[in-house]
Design an enzyme around this catalytic site. Structure first.
Site, PDB file in Angstrom:
ATOM      1  N   CYS A 163       0.849  -1.290   0.098  1.00 13.80           N
ATOM      2  CA  CYS A 163       0.059  -0.070   0.097  1.00 13.80           C
ATOM      3  C   CYS A 163       0.774   1.292  -0.013  1.00 13.80           C
ATOM      4  O   CYS A 163       2.114   1.406   0.273  1.00 13.80           O
ATOM      5  CB  CYS A 163      -0.936   0.090   1.119  1.00 13.80           C
ATOM      6  SG  CYS A 163      -2.120  -1.339   1.522  1.00 13.80           S
ATOM      7  N   ARG A 164       0.141   2.073  -0.595  1.00 16.40           N
ATOM      8  CA  ARG A 164       0.743   3.727  -0.601  1.00 16.40           C
ATOM      9  C   ARG A 164      -0.208   4.663   0.019  1.00 16.40           C
ATOM     10  O   ARG A 164      -1.533   4.347  -0.502  1.00 16.40           O
ATOM     11  CB  ARG A 164       1.262   4.229  -1.732  1.00 16.40           C
ATOM     12  CG  ARG A 164       2.345   3.318  -2.601  1.00 16.40           C
ATOM     13  CD  ARG A 164       3.747   3.435  -1.878  1.00 16.40           C
ATOM     14  NE  ARG A 164       4.110   2.615  -0.623  1.00 16.40           N
ATOM     15  CZ  ARG A 164       5.247   3.155   0.126  1.00 16.40           C
ATOM     16  NH1 ARG A 164       6.052   3.716  -0.432  1.00 16.40           N
ATOM     17  NH2 ARG A 164       5.427   1.983   1.165  1.00 16.40           N
TER      18      ARG A 164
END
Length: 279
Positions: free
Chosen positions: A2-3
């Site tokens: 994830c970002r």
């Protein structure tokens, strides 16, 4: 794994923050530059934003990759906000719970995202789950580690803890039960951004009095981005950024009597990137 990104600043189209920069969150969904775990964030995305005069944010979330969503470009072109939290997802368990598992999670005025993974999920969290009120477990949007971490944070917020206390307490609880977990948490109420750097990258961009951005990685090569040290709690407004060291439960001596408040003094990041100790 994830970002994510949060921003407080002047009202502007979401596109200027999420799509237009050369290494925007949109681009990070398929080509992140600093992601240590996973390579493609194609298991969902979401954006939450605040409208003037309304403390409860709106959300737009989808289960698939952001680049495949035909409505995202129009949404970010016309929606304007001065307070935003957005994320692209690389699932710990592929396909788990679809759109409901995509950040940001929300309750009342709060938006939340988790970048990382809980070691040994779900068995490692069984004691923490047993300690939560049943209603909190029934409120879970998804059967994922991120949704469960959000339940722990939200339980602390509803008990009256400040945002920084709630994040720090949840990180210590999860890390104590599941050593090696990566717990970069991001929380906002539209006025303050609170975040933890715990096992993955976190950066901030501060323009005091105007704009503050907190992100998994910079969205451009501007010279004013600063990396947050690992094991750090960040609290930011449009005017100020405070960094406070976080104690790792694995490093504590049970006999020394230290608690959550014995983490050392916060560091204030002032205009011009001058650092000063606040005691």
């Amino acid at each position: 794994m994830c970002r994510h990104l949060a921003c407080l600043g002047p009202e502007s189209p979401l596109r200027e923050l999420l799509v237009a920069p050369p290494y925007s969150l949109f681009r990070q969904s398929w080509a992140p530059r600093a992601q240590r775990h996973g390579t493609v964030n194609a298991d969902g995305f979401g954006v939450g934003w605040y409208a003037p005069g309304d403390p409860v944010p709106a959300r737009y979330r989808r289960a698939g990759p952001v680049w495949a969503d035909p409505s995202f470009a129009d949404l970010t072109r016309v929606v304007r906000s001065g307070a935003v939290l957005a994320a692209v997802r690389d699932a710990t368990g592929a396909g788990a719970d679809g759109e409901a598992a995509a950040a940001p999670f929300a309750s009342g005025r709060w938006l939340f995202s988790h970048n990382g993974a809980v070691t040994g999920w779900p068995a490692s969290m069984a004691p923490s789950a047993a300690a939560l009120p049943p209603a909190r477990l029934l409120e879970l949007e998804a059967r994922t580690d991120s949704a469960f971490v959000w339940a722990l944070v939200l339980h602390r917020l509803r008990a009256g803890e400040e945002a920084g206390q709630a994040l720090a307490g949840a990180v210590r609880e999860v890390s104590g039960a599941a050593p090696g977990s990566r717990l970069n948490l991001l929380l906002t109420d539209g006025e303050v951004i609170t975040a933890t750097a715990w096992g993955d990258t976190l950066w901030y961009l501060a323009e005091p009095g105007r704009r503050t951005v907190v992100a998994s990685e910079p969205y451009d090569d501007g010279p004013h981005w600063r990396e947050v040290p690992d094991r750090t709690l960040l609290a930011a407004t449009r005017a100020d950024v405070l960094l406070t060291p976080l104690e790792d439960p694995a490093d504590e001596d049970p006999a020394d009597g230290r608690g959550d408040d014995d983490r050392g003094p916060p560091v204030a990041v002032a205009e011009g990137d001058v650092l000063s100790q606040r005691r």
